[in-house]
Design a protein around this motif. Structure first.
Motif, PDB file in Angstrom:
ATOM      1  N   PHE A  86       0.836  -1.208   0.000  1.00  0.00           N
ATOM      2  CA  PHE A  86       0.000   0.000   0.000  1.00  0.00           C
ATOM      3  C   PHE A  86       0.865   1.250   0.000  1.00  0.00           C
ATOM      4  O   PHE A  86       1.923   1.279   0.629  1.00  0.00           O
ATOM      5  CB  PHE A  86      -0.901   0.002   1.232  1.00  0.00           C
ATOM      6  CG  PHE A  86      -1.745  -1.216   1.353  1.00  0.00           C
ATOM      7  CD1 PHE A  86      -2.825  -1.409   0.506  1.00  0.00           C
ATOM      8  CD2 PHE A  86      -1.434  -2.201   2.283  1.00  0.00           C
ATOM      9  CE1 PHE A  86      -3.594  -2.555   0.592  1.00  0.00           C
ATOM     10  CE2 PHE A  86      -2.205  -3.353   2.384  1.00  0.00           C
ATOM     11  CZ  PHE A  86      -3.286  -3.531   1.531  1.00  0.00           C
ATOM     12  N   ASP A 146     -11.258   4.794  -1.536  1.00  0.00           N
ATOM     13  CA  ASP A 146      -9.926   4.850  -2.165  1.00  0.00           C
ATOM     14  C   ASP A 146      -9.730   3.680  -3.124  1.00  0.00           C
ATOM     15  O   ASP A 146      -9.157   3.840  -4.210  1.00  0.00           O
ATOM     16  CB  ASP A 146      -8.822   4.816  -1.103  1.00  0.00           C
ATOM     17  CG  ASP A 146      -8.830   6.043  -0.217  1.00  0.00           C
ATOM     18  OD1 ASP A 146      -9.768   6.164   0.590  1.00  0.00           O
ATOM     19  OD2 ASP A 146      -7.922   6.877  -0.359  1.00  0.00           O
ATOM     20  N   TRP A 166     -10.455   3.802  -6.768  1.00  0.00           N
ATOM     21  CA  TRP A 166      -9.541   4.531  -7.653  1.00  0.00           C
ATOM     22  C   TRP A 166      -8.219   3.817  -7.872  1.00  0.00           C
ATOM     23  O   TRP A 166      -7.405   4.247  -8.678  1.00  0.00           O
ATOM     24  CB  TRP A 166      -9.260   5.920  -7.062  1.00  0.00           C
ATOM     25  CG  TRP A 166     -10.497   6.742  -6.986  1.00  0.00           C
ATOM     26  CD1 TRP A 166     -11.306   6.925  -5.908  1.00  0.00           C
ATOM     27  CD2 TRP A 166     -11.097   7.479  -8.053  1.00  0.00           C
ATOM     28  NE1 TRP A 166     -12.364   7.728  -6.234  1.00  0.00           N
ATOM     29  CE2 TRP A 166     -12.263   8.081  -7.543  1.00  0.00           C
ATOM     30  CE3 TRP A 166     -10.755   7.680  -9.396  1.00  0.00           C
ATOM     31  CZ2 TRP A 166     -13.093   8.875  -8.330  1.00  0.00           C
ATOM     32  CZ3 TRP A 166     -11.586   8.476 -10.174  1.00  0.00           C
ATOM     33  CH2 TRP A 166     -12.734   9.059  -9.632  1.00  0.00           C
ATOM     34  N   ARG A 171      -5.381   1.299  -9.021  1.00  0.00           N
ATOM     35  CA  ARG A 171      -5.027   0.322 -10.038  1.00  0.00           C
ATOM     36  C   ARG A 171      -4.175  -0.752  -9.361  1.00  0.00           C
ATOM     37  O   ARG A 171      -3.521  -0.482  -8.363  1.00  0.00           O
ATOM     38  CB  ARG A 171      -4.269   0.983 -11.189  1.00  0.00           C
ATOM     39  CG  ARG A 171      -5.199   1.846 -12.043  1.00  0.00           C
ATOM     40  CD  ARG A 171      -4.507   2.406 -13.254  1.00  0.00           C
ATOM     41  NE  ARG A 171      -3.477   3.353 -12.841  1.00  0.00           N
ATOM     42  CZ  ARG A 171      -2.772   4.077 -13.717  1.00  0.00           C
ATOM     43  NH1 ARG A 171      -2.978   3.946 -15.010  1.00  0.00           N
ATOM     44  NH2 ARG A 171      -1.858   4.921 -13.292  1.00  0.00           N
ATOM     45  N   ALA A 190      -1.201  -3.638  -9.431  1.00  0.00           N
ATOM     46  CA  ALA A 190      -0.011  -4.203 -10.068  1.00  0.00           C
ATOM     47  C   ALA A 190       0.338  -5.505  -9.360  1.00  0.00           C
ATOM     48  O   ALA A 190       0.358  -5.566  -8.134  1.00  0.00           O
ATOM     49  CB  ALA A 190       1.162  -3.233  -9.978  1.00  0.00           C
ATOM     50  N   ARG A 248       3.714  -5.255 -12.377  1.00  0.00           N
ATOM     51  CA  ARG A 248       3.077  -5.037 -13.678  1.00  0.00           C
ATOM     52  C   ARG A 248       1.601  -4.743 -13.452  1.00  0.00           C
ATOM     53  O   ARG A 248       0.939  -5.469 -12.701  1.00  0.00           O
ATOM     54  CB  ARG A 248       3.191  -6.284 -14.567  1.00  0.00           C
ATOM     55  CG  ARG A 248       4.595  -6.571 -15.026  1.00  0.00           C
ATOM     56  CD  ARG A 248       4.915  -5.719 -16.244  1.00  0.00           C
ATOM     57  NE  ARG A 248       6.340  -5.745 -16.521  1.00  0.00           N
ATOM     58  CZ  ARG A 248       6.946  -4.941 -17.395  1.00  0.00           C
ATOM     59  NH1 ARG A 248       6.247  -4.066 -18.088  1.00  0.00           N
ATOM     60  NH2 ARG A 248       8.238  -5.007 -17.598  1.00  0.00           N
ATOM     61  N   LEU A 249       1.074  -3.720 -14.140  1.00  0.00           N
ATOM     62  CA  LEU A 249      -0.356  -3.433 -14.029  1.00  0.00           C
ATOM     63  C   LEU A 249      -1.151  -4.597 -14.590  1.00  0.00           C
ATOM     64  O   LEU A 249      -0.782  -5.162 -15.623  1.00  0.00           O
ATOM     65  CB  LEU A 249      -0.702  -2.150 -14.788  1.00  0.00           C
ATOM     66  CG  LEU A 249      -0.184  -0.854 -14.164  1.00  0.00           C
ATOM     67  CD1 LEU A 249      -0.448   0.326 -15.108  1.00  0.00           C
ATOM     68  CD2 LEU A 249      -0.833  -0.590 -12.797  1.00  0.00           C
ATOM     69  N   ALA A 284       0.192  -4.875  -5.513  1.00  0.00           N
ATOM     70  CA  ALA A 284       0.306  -3.476  -5.085  1.00  0.00           C
ATOM     71  C   ALA A 284      -0.951  -2.715  -5.479  1.00  0.00           C
ATOM     72  O   ALA A 284      -1.450  -2.861  -6.593  1.00  0.00           O
ATOM     73  CB  ALA A 284       1.532  -2.828  -5.717  1.00  0.00           C
ATOM     74  N   LEU A 299      -2.326   0.800  -6.271  1.00  0.00           N
ATOM     75  CA  LEU A 299      -1.727   2.065  -6.697  1.00  0.00           C
ATOM     76  C   LEU A 299      -2.797   3.130  -6.849  1.00  0.00           C
ATOM     77  O   LEU A 299      -3.619   3.084  -7.768  1.00  0.00           O
ATOM     78  CB  LEU A 299      -0.988   1.879  -8.027  1.00  0.00           C
ATOM     79  CG  LEU A 299       0.014   0.702  -8.066  1.00  0.00           C
ATOM     80  CD1 LEU A 299       0.654   0.603  -9.443  1.00  0.00           C
ATOM     81  CD2 LEU A 299       1.076   0.860  -6.993  1.00  0.00           C
ATOM     82  N   MET A 300      -2.782   4.077  -5.935  1.00  0.00           N
ATOM     83  CA  MET A 300      -3.695   5.209  -6.060  1.00  0.00           C
ATOM     84  C   MET A 300      -3.267   6.067  -7.251  1.00  0.00           C
ATOM     85  O   MET A 300      -2.142   5.941  -7.731  1.00  0.00           O
ATOM     86  CB  MET A 300      -3.680   6.032  -4.763  1.00  0.00           C
ATOM     87  CG  MET A 300      -4.260   5.300  -3.559  1.00  0.00           C
ATOM     88  SD  MET A 300      -5.977   4.800  -3.837  1.00  0.00           S
ATOM     89  CE  MET A 300      -6.790   6.405  -3.866  1.00  0.00           C
ATOM     90  N   PRO A 301      -4.161   6.934  -7.746  1.00  0.00           N
ATOM     91  CA  PRO A 301      -3.771   7.832  -8.849  1.00  0.00           C
ATOM     92  C   PRO A 301      -2.443   8.514  -8.534  1.00  0.00           C
ATOM     93  O   PRO A 301      -2.267   9.037  -7.429  1.00  0.00           O
ATOM     94  CB  PRO A 301      -4.928   8.826  -8.896  1.00  0.00           C
ATOM     95  CG  PRO A 301      -6.107   8.037  -8.413  1.00  0.00           C
ATOM     96  CD  PRO A 301      -5.555   7.130  -7.337  1.00  0.00           C
ATOM     97  N   VAL A 302      -1.556   8.491  -9.498  1.00  0.00           N
ATOM     98  CA  VAL A 302      -0.186   8.943  -9.237  1.00  0.00           C
ATOM     99  C   VAL A 302      -0.078  10.464  -9.355  1.00  0.00           C
ATOM    100  O   VAL A 302      -0.948  11.117  -9.950  1.00  0.00           O
ATOM    101  CB  VAL A 302       0.811   8.261 -10.195  1.00  0.00           C
ATOM    102  CG1 VAL A 302       0.703   6.745 -10.071  1.00  0.00           C
ATOM    103  CG2 VAL A 302       0.591   8.708 -11.631  1.00  0.00           C
TER     104      VAL A 302
END
Lengths: 161, 80
Positions: B6, B46, B49, B51, B53, B57-58, B72, B74-77
């Motif tokens: 996280f 949260d 939103w 993504r 990985a 890799r996504l 993982a 992944l919140m919006p970067v």
């Protein structure tokens, strides 16, 4: 140990003011990103960055490769700070040298845009009053307005140091 | 065993950078997200939103998680 892209201390900017490899290049474009104090109605004291480092490092390697395929470049340097970055310090460095300036400008713009949009790095604005909020710049922006952030929450500054 | 990672707001709200959990191999990412939403309602919004990985890799929500995977969230970067 830090990889080649991420730094937990001040970026070695002086090192990149030296024109290494300039003999092969017709120009060098250097972009340095710095925290901005103005965040709407609030004053930013610092930014805090974190990254999913192994994934981000691999993606940045691929990004450099992609830039070198798209443009004719001599060298690419990418550096990004992690942790707390106070006002007046650099958070990111992109330096591109190329035989022709057009390629250097275009590649630097491309690299910076992709760093902001795709690479798993997150930024939190830390305000003068000690509050903070995570900034959102990518796919969420389409639904929630550019650079929107979630509800402010109180984060002890010590947790960020 | 799989490892959940996280970052940013998720890390703060869960007060955890990682969790190790038992997870049946072959179950899609979607079910993992649903299980997290139920276990931690504070991050349900949260997670909408985030993504995902797997092993850096996504992946899509249909991706099947395997034993030993790193997953993982992944919140919006917002680098740069």
């Amino acid at each position: 140990m830090m990889g080649r892209f991420f730094h937990k201390r001040a970026l070695p900017l002086r090192q990149y003011a030296v024109l290494d490899g300039a003999g092969d290049a017709g120009g060098i474009v250097t972009f340095v990103g710095t925290p901005r104090s103005d965040a709407g109605t609030r004053r930013v004291a610092a930014l805090f960055y974190e990254a999913y480092e192994p994934m981000a490092e691999a993606m940045l390697e691929e990004l450099i490769f992609e830039a070198k395929v798209r443009w004719t470049l001599v060298n690419v340097v990418l550096k990004h700070r992690l942790g707390r970055v106070p006002l007046g310090q650099a958070s990111v460095l992109v330096q591109v040298s190329a035989p022709h300036r057009g390629d250097a400008f275009a590649a630097a713009q491309f690299l910076m845009d992709r760093i902001k949009k795709d690479i798993p790095i997150w930024k939190k604005e830390i305000y003068e009053d000690g509050n903070g909020r995570w900034v959102r710049c990518d796919h969420a922006a389409h639904g929630r307005g550019h650079g929107s952030a979630e509800a402010t929450e109180r984060i002890p500054l010590d947790d960020l140091l | 065993m799989i490892r959940l990672l996280f970052f940013s707001s998720l890390r703060e709200k869960l007060n955890a950078q990682e969790m190790r959990i038992e997870w049946r191999a072959g179950v899609p990412v979607r079910h993992l997200v649903e299980a997290l939403r139920e276990a931690y309602p504070a991050v349900a919004e949260d997670l909408k939103w985030a993504r995902i990985a797997v092993n850096e890799r996504l992946v899509s929500q249909d991706h099947a998680v395997a034993y030993g995977d790193d997953v993982a969230f992944l919140m919006p970067v917002s680098g740069g």
